[in-house]
Design an enzyme around this catalytic site. Structure first.
Site: not given
Ligand code: MRU
Length: 345
Positions: A46, A236, A247
């Site tokens: 995240g 991200d 994601k």
């Molecule tokens: O691969 P991850 O689990 O780190 O991806 C997380 C996401 O895509 C979240 O939606 C994003 O980081 C926002 S978290 C507040």
């Protein structure tokens, strides 16, 4: 509140997100190398949580240094930052956090090593606290956009687990529920890593917020059946023009939202906004191990040798984004202007 990560005298303690929802266990990292490993292995994930983890990793590396002088410490500091910067490429919060720690280090270059060690620990703790405060502020702004009742869809996990606490998208939902809105969350399971079914559902159940998990391919049908009044996701990296990397699968949800006339909101702190990147085409997309796709829970789901793709993120063009909720207010199109204004306010 769920403790995603915490600075302690023994090191940085993380809830192990690879073990949820069946086991609630914690991992203590005593070195910055261990912090880099837990970021890479998704024990912590995240964007905002990765940023705070990296800041704490830098502080830990500096704390463990045996350098006697700042001149000795500086090359070590650079190596610590380089290692952490190589863990995951897409979430810009990681680089934002390393830049902030680097600026803090530079501002202290006339001080003693012991003083720098103490100050960098304080800076990392401050970033942890600021992230929670930003999420609460986003919650207050975003709650006004949520429907008074009914279904709200989210993708992946943009909750307490993805941040220092409270969450971005789930922070908006938490604040809306606290304000008396009768929201029922639809959580996309989020293949291949299952952040939705494992993590979002786990957090929301803990809070007693009504939640239904759907597999990703059900989202369109739920929208067409009128079960979804709004969508809120995290990010991200958000480019200057409002293109949103999030994601994998977020783009599909956004296009379906437009087709069905449903507002699509992105909740993210300004540390996720990358004004240096003009549009989504400049955002690096992490490619992860094929095994995340070929296996579920250790069981092989695909024939040996078949081709596999595993991009961890996709880019949703700004034209599908109804609004971006930040800790300083809500940005609307044209994002080139609104995001810049918020970032500079
Ligand atoms: O691969 P991850 O689990 O780190 O991806 C997380 C996401 O895509 C979240 O939606 C994003 O980081 C926002 S978290 C507040």
């Amino acid at each position: 509140m769920i403790q995603t990560l915490e600075w302690t005298d023994a090191g940085v303690v993380f809830i192990d997100q690879t073990k949820l929802p069946t086991e609630e266990t914690y991992v203590t990292c005593a070195t910055h190398e261990q912090v880099a490993d837990v970021i890479r292995n998704m024990v912590v994930r995240g964007a905002p949580a990765i940023g705070v983890a990296a800041a704490m990793g830098v502080a830990l590396g500096v704390k463990n240094s045996r350098a006697q002088t700042v001149a000795e410490l500086k090359p070590e500091f650079d190596q610590i930052c380089d290692l952490l910067a190589k863990t995951r490429p897409t979430a810009v919060n990681l680089f934002w956090a390393i830049r902030r720690m680097t600026a803090k280090f530079a501002s202290l270059s006339a001080e003693s090593v012991a003083h720098i060690q103490r100050e960098l620990i304080e800076e990392a703790k401050r970033m942890h606290a600021e992230d929670i405060a930003a999420n609460m502020a986003m919650g207050r702004f975003g709650a006004t956009l949520m429907p008074a009742s009914g279904g709200v869809l989210t993708h992946c996990n943009a909750g307490a687990l993805a941040t220092a606490g409270y969450g971005t998208a789930l922070g908006v939902i938490r604040a809306a529920v606290a304000a008396g809105k009768k929201i029922h969350v639809y959580a996309d399971e989020t293949r291949p890593f299952l952040q939705g079914s494992r993590l979002t559902a786990w957090e929301l159940m803990k809070d007693g917020i009504p939640t239904t998990v759907i597999s990703d391919n059900m989202a369109g049908a739920m929208m067409a059946q009128g079960k979804i009044g709004a969508i809120v996701v995290g990010a991200d990296r958000i480019a200057a023009n409002g293109d949103v990397a999030n994601k994998i699968g977020t783009y599909t949800v956004a296009v379906l939202a437009k087709e069905n006339g449903i507002p699509f909101y992105v909740a993210a702190p300004l540390s996720t906004v990358d004004l240096q990147t003009a549009d989504g085409s400049g955002i690096p997309i992490e490619q992860r191990n094929r095994r995340e796709v070929t296996h579920i829970g250790g069981k092989q789901m695909t024939p040996d040798g078949v081709g596999i793709e595993n991009p961890a993120f996709d880019v949703t063009p700004a034209k599908y984004v109804t609004a971006i909720i930040t800790e300083r207010g809500i940005a609307k199109a044209p994002y080139v202007e609104s995001l810049k204004k918020l970032a500079e306010s």
